[in-house]
Design a protein around this motif. Structure first.
Motif, PDB file in Angstrom:
ATOM      1  N   GLY A   1       0.813  -1.219   0.000  1.00  0.00           N
ATOM      2  CA  GLY A   1       0.000   0.000   0.000  1.00  0.00           C
ATOM      3  C   GLY A   1       0.844   1.265   0.000  1.00  0.00           C
ATOM      4  O   GLY A   1       0.535   2.239  -0.689  1.00  0.00           O
ATOM      5  N   ARG A   2       1.933   1.249   0.789  1.00  0.00           N
ATOM      6  CA  ARG A   2       2.825   2.422   0.814  1.00  0.00           C
ATOM      7  C   ARG A   2       3.494   2.631  -0.539  1.00  0.00           C
ATOM      8  O   ARG A   2       3.630   3.764  -1.021  1.00  0.00           O
TER       9      ARG A   2
ATOM     10  N   TRP B   1       1.672   6.163  -7.207  1.00  0.00           N
ATOM     11  CA  TRP B   1       0.511   6.707  -7.903  1.00  0.00           C
ATOM     12  C   TRP B   1      -0.036   7.994  -7.288  1.00  0.00           C
ATOM     13  O   TRP B   1      -0.607   8.813  -7.999  1.00  0.00           O
ATOM     14  N   ILE B   2       0.101   8.190  -6.001  1.00  0.00           N
ATOM     15  CA  ILE B   2      -0.417   9.402  -5.361  1.00  0.00           C
ATOM     16  C   ILE B   2       0.651  10.502  -5.341  1.00  0.00           C
ATOM     17  O   ILE B   2       0.393  11.637  -5.732  1.00  0.00           O
TER      18      ILE B   2
ATOM     19  N   THR C   1       8.676   8.218  -9.135  1.00  0.00           N
ATOM     20  CA  THR C   1       8.965   7.172 -10.120  1.00  0.00           C
ATOM     21  C   THR C   1       9.947   6.133  -9.599  1.00  0.00           C
ATOM     22  O   THR C   1      10.000   5.034 -10.107  1.00  0.00           O
ATOM     23  N   GLU C   2      10.745   6.479  -8.566  1.00  0.00           N
ATOM     24  CA  GLU C   2      11.691   5.496  -8.038  1.00  0.00           C
ATOM     25  C   GLU C   2      11.002   4.430  -7.182  1.00  0.00           C
ATOM     26  O   GLU C   2      11.604   3.467  -6.782  1.00  0.00           O
ATOM     27  N   ALA C   3       9.719   4.640  -6.914  1.00  0.00           N
ATOM     28  CA  ALA C   3       8.962   3.636  -6.143  1.00  0.00           C
ATOM     29  C   ALA C   3       8.486   2.547  -7.099  1.00  0.00           C
ATOM     30  O   ALA C   3       7.310   2.361  -7.315  1.00  0.00           O
TER      31      ALA C   3
ATOM     32  N   PRO D   1       9.517  -4.607  -7.107  1.00  0.00           N
ATOM     33  CA  PRO D   1       8.951  -5.810  -7.748  1.00  0.00           C
ATOM     34  C   PRO D   1       7.599  -6.242  -7.159  1.00  0.00           C
ATOM     35  O   PRO D   1       6.805  -6.867  -7.845  1.00  0.00           O
ATOM     36  N   ILE D   2       7.346  -5.881  -5.907  1.00  0.00           N
ATOM     37  CA  ILE D   2       6.068  -6.263  -5.292  1.00  0.00           C
ATOM     38  C   ILE D   2       4.885  -5.603  -6.014  1.00  0.00           C
ATOM     39  O   ILE D   2       3.786  -6.133  -6.034  1.00  0.00           O
ATOM     40  N   LEU D   3       5.131  -4.448  -6.631  1.00  0.00           N
ATOM     41  CA  LEU D   3       4.060  -3.764  -7.365  1.00  0.00           C
ATOM     42  C   LEU D   3       3.680  -4.499  -8.646  1.00  0.00           C
ATOM     43  O   LEU D   3       2.574  -4.350  -9.154  1.00  0.00           O
TER      44      LEU D   3
END
Length: 122
Positions: A39-40, A46-47, A51-53, A56-58
């Motif tokens: 969620g974080r 997205w919020i 872009t560095e976020a 791989p979990i996404l």
């Protein structure tokens, strides 16, 4: 015959209850941490537009969108500690009581017996 079986199985249910409770606590912590991290990362990407976020979990196909991850957590949260419900107890008790009711109806009218059972259940 039924009472000794129920008493014998209650020890097994007690052991299962503790095992299920421990598994539930552990899963809530593990899945809660994973879903919180997911969620974080979704929020950062997205919020906040970072872009560095791009973890791989996404992109994990197993997790899917945020709504799917919350469904996983809700499933664990609503897991029963004891695998017996009122419905399953009634499914056992009613067939067991039918022959007893027939036996008692010889001495006591069936209507009186059914009224007493209904009063107990309600």
């Amino acid at each position: 015959m039924t009472v000794p079986v129920i008493i014998d199985k209650s020890g097994t249910l007690s052991h299962q209850r503790h095992s299920l409770a421990a598994a539930r606590r552990r899963a809530l912590l593990e899945y809660g941490a994973m879903i919180g991290s997911h969620g974080r990362l979704v929020r950062r990407r997205w919020i906040l537009g970072e872009t560095e976020a791009d973890d791989p979990i996404l992109h994990a196909d197993e997790l899917g969108p945020v709504a799917d991850t919350l469904t996983l957590y809700q499933a664990i949260r609503t897991m029963r500690i004891v695998p017996i419900s009122k419905f399953s107890l009634l499914a056992i008790a009613i067939p067991a009581l039918i022959p007893i009711a027939a036996l008692f109806s010889i001495q006591v009218p069936l209507k009186d017996i059914l009224m007493k059972i209904a009063n107990i259940l309600i």
